[in-house]
Design an enzyme around this catalytic site. Structure first.
Site, short mmCIF file in Angstrom:
data_model
loop_
_atom_site.label_atom_id
_atom_site.label_comp_id
_atom_site.label_asym_id
_atom_site.label_seq_id
_atom_site.Cartn_x
_atom_site.Cartn_y
_atom_site.Cartn_z
CE LYS A 173 4.80 1.93 -5.18
NZ LYS A 173 4.67 0.60 -4.58
CB THR A 204 6.23 -5.81 -13.81
OG1 THR A 204 4.84 -5.78 -14.22
CG2 THR A 204 7.10 -5.40 -14.98
N GLY A 206 4.95 -8.23 -8.44
CA GLY A 206 5.69 -8.11 -7.19
C GLY A 206 6.58 -6.90 -7.08
CB THR A 207 7.24 -3.92 -9.21
OG1 THR A 207 5.85 -3.67 -9.42
CG2 THR A 207 7.83 -4.57 -10.45
N GLY A 208 5.95 -3.72 -6.34
CA GLY A 208 5.69 -2.88 -5.18
C GLY A 208 6.17 -3.51 -3.88
CB CYS A 209 5.81 -6.94 -2.53
SG CYS A 209 4.03 -7.12 -2.68
#
Length: 265
Positions: A173, A204, A206-209
């Site tokens: 990512k 932003t 929580g984007t990875g989860c």
């Protein structure tokens, strides 16, 4: 039948990341979300105030309760905190006949440590080999594989380094790089570069989860890995665009953006 997806992750009391984000994402994408809580965090929009991991036996019991009765069509892992939890969860997902999306969470959006340094070797040798897709961000690539990505051209080297630990696919990512939000998905033989415009929005959390849960949800619905990742990227891009202020710090992405726009994708 509605596909079932199991998240194995920590709880975010602020509701923007962790199992809360995972379950919201799963609902938005039309699958039945289930959860195994690995740790409890006290956090808000300003940062993590404390974190307490659950005993291995509690995590294992939650997992077995779901899988042995209800079954799962995909599993997603997030915060695992310690080497003992990493190894236990790795054994559980390796023995489950379902794709596994591993988000090797190391630090929070605010820079707070969510994985013990002593657990890194277990991530490399136990967890990543059990992954269908691993989804590290650039900080996690550096932490796990020792590769510093400073430009898009470095992402292929990073992917090769992570693939060496055994996941079938890796999604590097590149959200921390300047310019468009670019990610690289590869299994070592084929490559898929995914690009999206970068939205001028600081909210932003929580984007990875959210991305990892979206991938797991699409896999549970029968999509291939490249299809699932592309669809998840589209969903998260819109969620980031709709991110909103919450508290005094970094707000969350909007997991329910499609409910407010009437858009189905």
């Amino acid at each position: 039948m509605i596909p079932g997806v199991l998240t194995v992750a920590g709880s975010d009391s602020g509701g923007g990341a962790g199992i809360q984000a995972d379950l919201k994402t799963m609902l938005a994408l039309g699958v039945h979300g289930m959860s195994v809580v690995t740790a409890v965090t006290a956090q808000n929009s300003l940062g993590v105030r404390g974190a307490w991991e659950l005993p291995v036996e509690a995590v294992r019991a939650q997992y077995r309760s779901v899988v042995d009765d209800i079954g799962v069509q995909a599993v997603k892992t997030g915060m695992l905190a310690s080497a003992e939890l990493v190894e236990a969860v790795a054994d559980l997902i390796a023995g489950t006949d379902a794709p596994a999306v591993v988000d090797p969470v190391g630090v929070s959006k605010h820079g707070d440590a969510l994985l013990a340094a002593s657990a890194l070797d277990s991530v490399r040798t136990k967890l990543l080999p059990a992954a269908t897709v691993a989804t590290p961000n650039l900080d996690e690539v550096a932490q796990i594989a020792g590769v510093r990505v400073e430009a898009e051209r470095d992402m292929r080297t990073a992917a090769e380094a992570v693939l060496a630990y055994g996941p079938r696919w890796v999604l590097i990512k590149g959200g921390h790089l300047p310019g468009d939000a670019v990610d690289l998905l590869t299994d070592g033989s084929e490559e898929h570069w995914l690009r999206a415009p970068r939205h001028d929005n600081r909210h932003t959390h929580g984007t990875g989860c959210t991305l990892a849960s979206a991938i797991a949800s699409q896999l549970a619905k029968g999509q291939s890995v490249p299809e699932a990742v592309a669809a998840a990227k589209d969903y998260v891009t819109e969620a980031v665009a709709a991110g909103f202020a919450l508290g005094g710090g970094i707000g969350p992405v909007d997991h329910g953006w499609r409910f407010r726009t009437g858009t189905e994708r």
